[in-house]
Scaffold this motif. Structure first.
Motif, PDB file in Angstrom:
ATOM      1  N   ILE A   1       0.654  -1.691   0.021  1.00  0.00           N
ATOM      2  CA  ILE A   1      -0.182  -0.244   0.012  1.00  0.00           C
ATOM      3  C   ILE A   1       0.305   1.380  -0.169  1.00  0.00           C
ATOM      4  CG2 ILE A   1      -1.025   1.214   1.239  1.00  0.00           C
ATOM      5  CD1 ILE A   1      -2.630  -1.257   1.822  1.00  0.00           C
ATOM      6  N   ARG A   2       1.546   1.104   0.818  1.00  0.00           N
ATOM      7  CA  ARG A   2       3.115   2.385   0.728  1.00  0.00           C
ATOM      8  C   ARG A   2       3.172   2.243  -0.613  1.00  0.00           C
ATOM      9  NH1 ARG A   2       5.611   1.623   6.741  1.00  0.00           N
ATOM     10  NH2 ARG A   2       4.126   3.288   8.009  1.00  0.00           N
TER      11      ARG A   2
ATOM     12  N   ARG B   1       1.871   2.257  -3.568  1.00  0.00           N
ATOM     13  CA  ARG B   1       1.164   1.831  -4.281  1.00  0.00           C
ATOM     14  C   ARG B   1       0.759   0.919  -5.343  1.00  0.00           C
ATOM     15  NH1 ARG B   1       2.018   8.625  -5.242  1.00  0.00           N
ATOM     16  NH2 ARG B   1       2.050   9.302  -3.848  1.00  0.00           N
ATOM     17  N   GLN B   2       1.415   0.282  -4.794  1.00  0.00           N
ATOM     18  CA  GLN B   2       1.021  -1.251  -5.048  1.00  0.00           C
ATOM     19  C   GLN B   2      -0.567  -1.790  -5.196  1.00  0.00           C
ATOM     20  OE1 GLN B   2       4.125  -3.901  -4.738  1.00  0.00           O
ATOM     21  NE2 GLN B   2       5.291  -3.591  -5.649  1.00  0.00           N
TER      22      GLN B   2
ATOM     23  N   GLN C   1      -4.061   0.136  -2.368  1.00  0.00           N
ATOM     24  CA  GLN C   1      -5.126   0.946  -2.540  1.00  0.00           C
ATOM     25  C   GLN C   1      -5.259   0.739  -1.377  1.00  0.00           C
ATOM     26  OE1 GLN C   1      -4.666   0.284  -6.255  1.00  0.00           O
ATOM     27  NE2 GLN C   1      -2.958   1.504  -6.370  1.00  0.00           N
TER      28      GLN C   1
ATOM     29  N   ASN D   1      -0.718   7.676   6.756  1.00  0.00           N
ATOM     30  CA  ASN D   1      -0.895   7.246   5.174  1.00  0.00           C
ATOM     31  C   ASN D   1      -1.230   7.098   4.931  1.00  0.00           C
ATOM     32  OD1 ASN D   1       1.208   9.477   4.230  1.00  0.00           O
ATOM     33  ND2 ASN D   1       2.884   8.384   4.525  1.00  0.00           N
TER      34      ASN D   1
ATOM     35  N   ASP E   1      -5.070   3.877   1.054  1.00  0.00           N
ATOM     36  CA  ASP E   1      -3.673   4.575   0.909  1.00  0.00           C
ATOM     37  C   ASP E   1      -4.698   5.971   0.884  1.00  0.00           C
ATOM     38  OD1 ASP E   1      -1.506   5.874   0.562  1.00  0.00           O
ATOM     39  OD2 ASP E   1      -2.623   5.418  -1.884  1.00  0.00           O
TER      40      ASP E   1
ATOM     41  N   ARG F   1      -3.811   9.015  -0.015  1.00  0.00           N
ATOM     42  CA  ARG F   1      -3.004   9.743  -1.059  1.00  0.00           C
ATOM     43  C   ARG F   1      -3.931   8.998  -2.278  1.00  0.00           C
ATOM     44  NH1 ARG F   1       2.554   7.523  -1.454  1.00  0.00           N
ATOM     45  NH2 ARG F   1       1.606   5.316  -0.494  1.00  0.00           N
ATOM     46  N   SER F   2      -4.544   7.791  -2.420  1.00  0.00           N
ATOM     47  CA  SER F   2      -5.749   7.755  -3.406  1.00  0.00           C
ATOM     48  C   SER F   2      -6.875   7.704  -3.157  1.00  0.00           C
ATOM     49  CB  SER F   2      -5.229   5.599  -3.219  1.00  0.00           C
ATOM     50  OG  SER F   2      -4.160   5.021  -3.826  1.00  0.00           O
TER      51      SER F   2
END
Length: 333
Positions: free
Chosen positions: A78-79, A81-82, A84, A134, A239, A241-242
């Motif tokens: 997740i960190r 970004r593989q 979400q 995050n 995540d 950011r997502s």
């Protein structure tokens, strides 16, 4: 002219397909839960609802059966970004969010009614502790109480000294508790438990019966100690950011659908708990009932473990005291 018009139409259609395809955001969600589990089934329903309610703006891609790795691996992905999002054990966040340790202390709760009273008071507080991470916490899914299960009979603290007991890897609360009891636990990831039971690397585990059946551990044990040792729950995170890249409309719908996954899954898992307990006994697993003296020694060992964890700072002191006040108020009603 007709040829030009035909070519233009093809280009327009092609652009339309590209725009349509790129307009859908796919959130990849991982869990070690089996493909046919209630959690995964609810995730699939949420994905369908989400796609329909957002007019194709968001959908889920679900990775079940631990195909993305254990819970710590899911967190790392997740960190990176593989992925979400993921539904993972609380201990993977225990350092960043120590308040997560409040619910799973040994022999703290007598039954699920006590758990529910405490969680109504504290869930929102614990979720707020994710604000500086995050990750967006969707919610907590209660699995039920973990019971000690073994290939060998035992019902006293002293009889555990010779057992080869599994502890979840990097779970310092479980590890410290077992060491306080006088044992030398063997740390393993959840995906390593079944083969380790089969080969004899371990002979004792602690798990909610419903999880033991789902992960096929129940077929490897012969005895279950009738003490609700610790409350087990997991956390559903996204995540941040997502999540922040979605429109406000999509965020609202996503939260609604995923919170329904949390609520519906917990309700069903609680219902399945008693059935799973009975199913294990029907499968030939013998229930061991400790006598009052043995039960008292278990409680003393648990209190000692909790006191030491408080001194080491594993448990946030003020929330812990507040939790105990809530429990005592409920018990005296």
């Amino acid at each position: 002219m007709n040829t030009f018009s035909n070519r233009l139409a093809i280009v327009v259609l092609a652009i339309g397909f590209v725009v349509s395809g790129s307009a859908t955001t796919t959130l990849k969600i991982a869990t070690i839960s089996p493909d046919n589990s209630v959690i995964v089934e609810n995730l699939r329903t949420a994905s369908d609802n989400l796609f329909a309610r957002t007019d194709g703006e968001v959908k889920l891609k679900i990775y079940a059966n631990g195909v993305m790795g254990d819970d710590l691996t899911v967190k790392r992905k997740i960190r990176a970004r593989q992925l979400q999002g993921g539904i993972v054990a609380t201990q993977v966040f225990a350092t960043e969010v120590p308040d997560l340790n409040l619910y799973n202390l040994p022999l703290q709760f007598k039954d699920l009614d006590e758990v529910n009273v405490v969680r109504q008071e504290f869930d929102s507080w614990v979720k707020q502790q994710f604000d500086n991470t995050n990750f967006v916490p969707i919610g907590f899914i209660g699995i039920g109480f973990a019971y000690a299960m073994s290939t060998k009979p035992f019902d006293t603290v002293e009889e555990t000294y010779s057992l080869k007991i599994w502890t979840p890897k990097d779970d310092r609360i479980a590890d410290h508790t077992l060491r306080t009891f006088g044992t030398s636990p063997i740390p393993l990831t959840v995906v390593d438990v079944l083969p380790s039971l089969q080969t004899g690397l371990i002979d004792t585990i602690a798990s909610p019966p419903v999880a033991a059946i789902a992960l096929q551990w129940h077929a490897q044990v012969k005895y279950i100690l009738n003490i609700p040792f610790t409350y087990v729950y997991i956390v559903f995170v996204l995540d941040r950011r997502s999540f922040n890249r979605l429109t406000e409309f999509a965020q609202e719908i996503l939260l609604e659908e995923l919170q329904e996954v949390v609520t519906a899954s917990e309700v069903q898992l609680y219902k399945d708990q008693d059935d799973a307990f009975s199913a294990m006994q029907d499968h030939g697993v013998e229930l061991l009932d400790p006598d009052p003296d043995s039960l008292n020694r278990w409680n003393q060992a648990a209190k000692k473990a909790i006191d030491q964890m408080r001194k080491k700072g594993y448990i946030p002191e003020d929330p812990y005291r507040k939790l105990q006040e809530v429990l005592q108020d409920y018990r005296t009603q």
